[in-house]
Design an enzyme around this catalytic site. Structure first.
Site, PDB file in Angstrom:
ATOM      1  N   THR A  14       0.816  -1.221   0.000  1.00 43.22           N
ATOM      2  CA  THR A  14       0.000   0.000   0.000  1.00 43.22           C
ATOM      3  C   THR A  14       0.846   1.266   0.000  1.00 43.22           C
ATOM      4  O   THR A  14       0.499   2.253  -0.651  1.00 43.22           O
ATOM      5  CB  THR A  14      -0.913  -0.016   1.249  1.00 43.22           C
ATOM      6  OG1 THR A  14      -1.841  -1.079   1.098  1.00 43.22           O
ATOM      7  CG2 THR A  14      -1.664   1.286   1.432  1.00 43.22           C
ATOM      8  N   SER A  58       1.669  -7.692  -0.742  1.00 38.10           N
ATOM      9  CA  SER A  58       2.502  -8.482   0.177  1.00 38.10           C
ATOM     10  C   SER A  58       2.143  -9.963   0.312  1.00 38.10           C
ATOM     11  O   SER A  58       3.024 -10.759   0.659  1.00 38.10           O
ATOM     12  CB  SER A  58       2.591  -7.810   1.539  1.00 38.10           C
ATOM     13  OG  SER A  58       1.378  -7.902   2.235  1.00 38.10           O
ATOM     14  N   THR A  90       1.423  -4.219   4.419  1.00 33.68           N
ATOM     15  CA  THR A  90       1.262  -4.526   5.847  1.00 33.68           C
ATOM     16  C   THR A  90       0.578  -5.865   6.089  1.00 33.68           C
ATOM     17  O   THR A  90       0.638  -6.395   7.192  1.00 33.68           O
ATOM     18  CB  THR A  90       0.432  -3.425   6.547  1.00 33.68           C
ATOM     19  OG1 THR A  90      -0.812  -3.312   5.867  1.00 33.68           O
ATOM     20  CG2 THR A  90       1.163  -2.101   6.546  1.00 33.68           C
ATOM     21  N   ASP A  91      -0.078  -6.411   5.047  1.00 32.30           N
ATOM     22  CA  ASP A  91      -0.830  -7.659   5.256  1.00 32.30           C
ATOM     23  C   ASP A  91       0.054  -8.788   5.787  1.00 32.30           C
ATOM     24  O   ASP A  91      -0.406  -9.618   6.570  1.00 32.30           O
ATOM     25  CB  ASP A  91      -1.483  -8.115   3.940  1.00 32.30           C
ATOM     26  CG  ASP A  91      -2.693  -7.274   3.576  1.00 32.30           C
ATOM     27  OD1 ASP A  91      -3.032  -6.349   4.337  1.00 32.30           O
ATOM     28  OD2 ASP A  91      -3.305  -7.549   2.516  1.00 32.30           O
TER      29      ASP A  91
HETATM   30  N1  GLU Z   1      -3.116  -3.043   3.523  1.00 33.13           N
HETATM   31  C1  GLU Z   1      -2.129  -3.738   2.761  1.00 33.13           C
HETATM   32  C2  GLU Z   1      -0.843  -2.924   2.734  1.00 33.13           C
HETATM   33  O1  GLU Z   1      -0.572  -2.287   3.616  1.00 33.13           O
HETATM   34  C3  GLU Z   1      -2.621  -4.216   1.467  1.00 33.13           C
HETATM   35  C4  GLU Z   1      -1.656  -4.639   0.417  1.00 33.13           C
HETATM   36  C5  GLU Z   1      -0.427  -5.422   0.817  1.00 33.13           C
HETATM   37  O2  GLU Z   1      -0.319  -5.959   1.935  1.00 33.13           O
HETATM   38  O3  GLU Z   1       0.454  -5.465  -0.034  1.00 33.13           O
HETATM   39  O4  GLU Z   1      -0.009  -2.816   1.993  1.00 33.13           O
END
Ligand code: GLU
Length: 330
Positions: A14, A58, A90-91
């Protein structure tokens, strides 16, 4: 005054996601260099060299990617980086940071960060998280902590951190210990140091070891478990209910599987240790452990899966795997 050298390696997520093309939603597009350039305050803290290591959402990151990333981080530190910042989605940050924590044996801070609000949204948190992460990576205070996750001005140990909310910028928590520290007015503060560090050594050219992660639930009859070995998994982590309890119908299939591949018993609760000697009913922790399952200790299912996979990859057999899980926190 010479500023410390910090390497920034971007993996997507993200923090780097914007609208591109005509499809719905945002996708990873910005590189590490672009992220660093968008936060001019970083230049006051460190001399940064940024590179795009991957450009992925991720969940697409693999353990093989992380083995390669760990080697790249070591290389950057050998070349003189005082610390390294990894940006990613963050996932799965709680997983990738834990793999880096296990593979790297460095004093230099390794900080993993990301964002909950993408750069197209009001209040995007990526720039603040990146600046705080560079401040932590450049600090003396964060040396020797192992890999940490920095978001929302908090410093979390990779060994404990979990994503606990789908959208909140305060999503990261570290039950049961809490954050190791925080960043205040640009200064990293470390209030807590963990007593132990763990390390897994991989031989050159080690092969990925697929470990399945399955959750227990009331009334489950365990019919999936025999398929785990047949599908080619070399280990299983079962996230059992409560302190490590499964329905009695699953005990036979789990015991059979534990006779063939390592089966680790974790808890689906998200905090606390798996029990060892409290309950005696069929499917209780004493029953499952007596049938060859390995207690995950305080590691949750996700982290236990990664430790098991890396141990298998290092060539460890069941006895050594059991000892490693048992030694955690001793
Ligand atoms: N909320 C996630 C992020 O922070 C979604 C996408 C991911 O993990 O790549 O990035």
């Amino acid at each position: 005054m010479t500023l410390p050298h910090i390497a920034v390696l971007s993996l997507g997520g993200t923090i780097s996601s914007t609208r591109s093309g005509s499809g719905p939603g945002v996708t990873p597009t910005l590189t590490g260099e672009m992220l660093v350039e968008s936060v001019p305050e970083i230049a006051e803290v460190a001399e940064v060299s940024a590179a795009a290591f991957r450009q992925l959402p991720s969940p697409e990151i693999t353990i093989d990617d992380l083995v390669e990333l760990a080697a790249e981080i070591s290389h950057r530190v050998d070349e003189g980086a005082a610390g390294v910042v990894v940006t990613q989605g963050t996932d799965t940050i709680e997983e990738s940071s834990f793999v880096l924590d296990l593979l790297l044996d460095l004093d230099a801070p390794v900080v993993v960060t990301g964002a909950m609000r993408n750069p197209t949204l009001p209040g995007a948190d990526g720039p603040a998280n990146l600046l705080a992460s560079v401040q932590v990576a450049a600090s003396e205070a964060a040396r020797g902590l192992g890999a940490v996750v920095v978001l929302n001005d908090e410093i979390h140990a990779a060994r404990y951190v979990r994503k606990t909310h789908t959208q909140s910028t305060a999503t990261f928590k570290s039950p049961p210990v809490g954050p190791l520290g925080w960043v205040s007015e640009g200064t990293p503060r470390v209030a807590v140091r963990l007593v132990e560090r763990h390390h897994v050594d991989l031989p050159a050219g080690s092969q990925d070891q697929p470990v399945a992660l399955l959750a227990g639930a009331l009334g489950d009859d365990g019919r999936l478990f025999p398929a785990v070995k047949e599908l080619g998994y070399t280990g299983l982590v079962v996230e059992a209910t409560g302190g490590g309890h499964m329905p009695s119908a699953t005990v036979g299939p789990l015991a059979d599987l534990a006779g063939e591949i390592p089966v680790v018993l974790a808890s689906r609760t998200g905090s606390g240790e798996v029990l060892r000697r409290t309950y005696g009913f069929p499917g209780s922790e004493t029953d499952l452990l007596s049938r060859g399952l390995i207690a995950a200790g305080p590691l949750d299912g996700r982290k236990a899966r990664l430790l098991l996979s890396l141990l298998l990859r290092s060539g460890a057999k069941k006895d050594e795997i059991s000892r490693t899980f048992d030694r955690w926190l001793r």
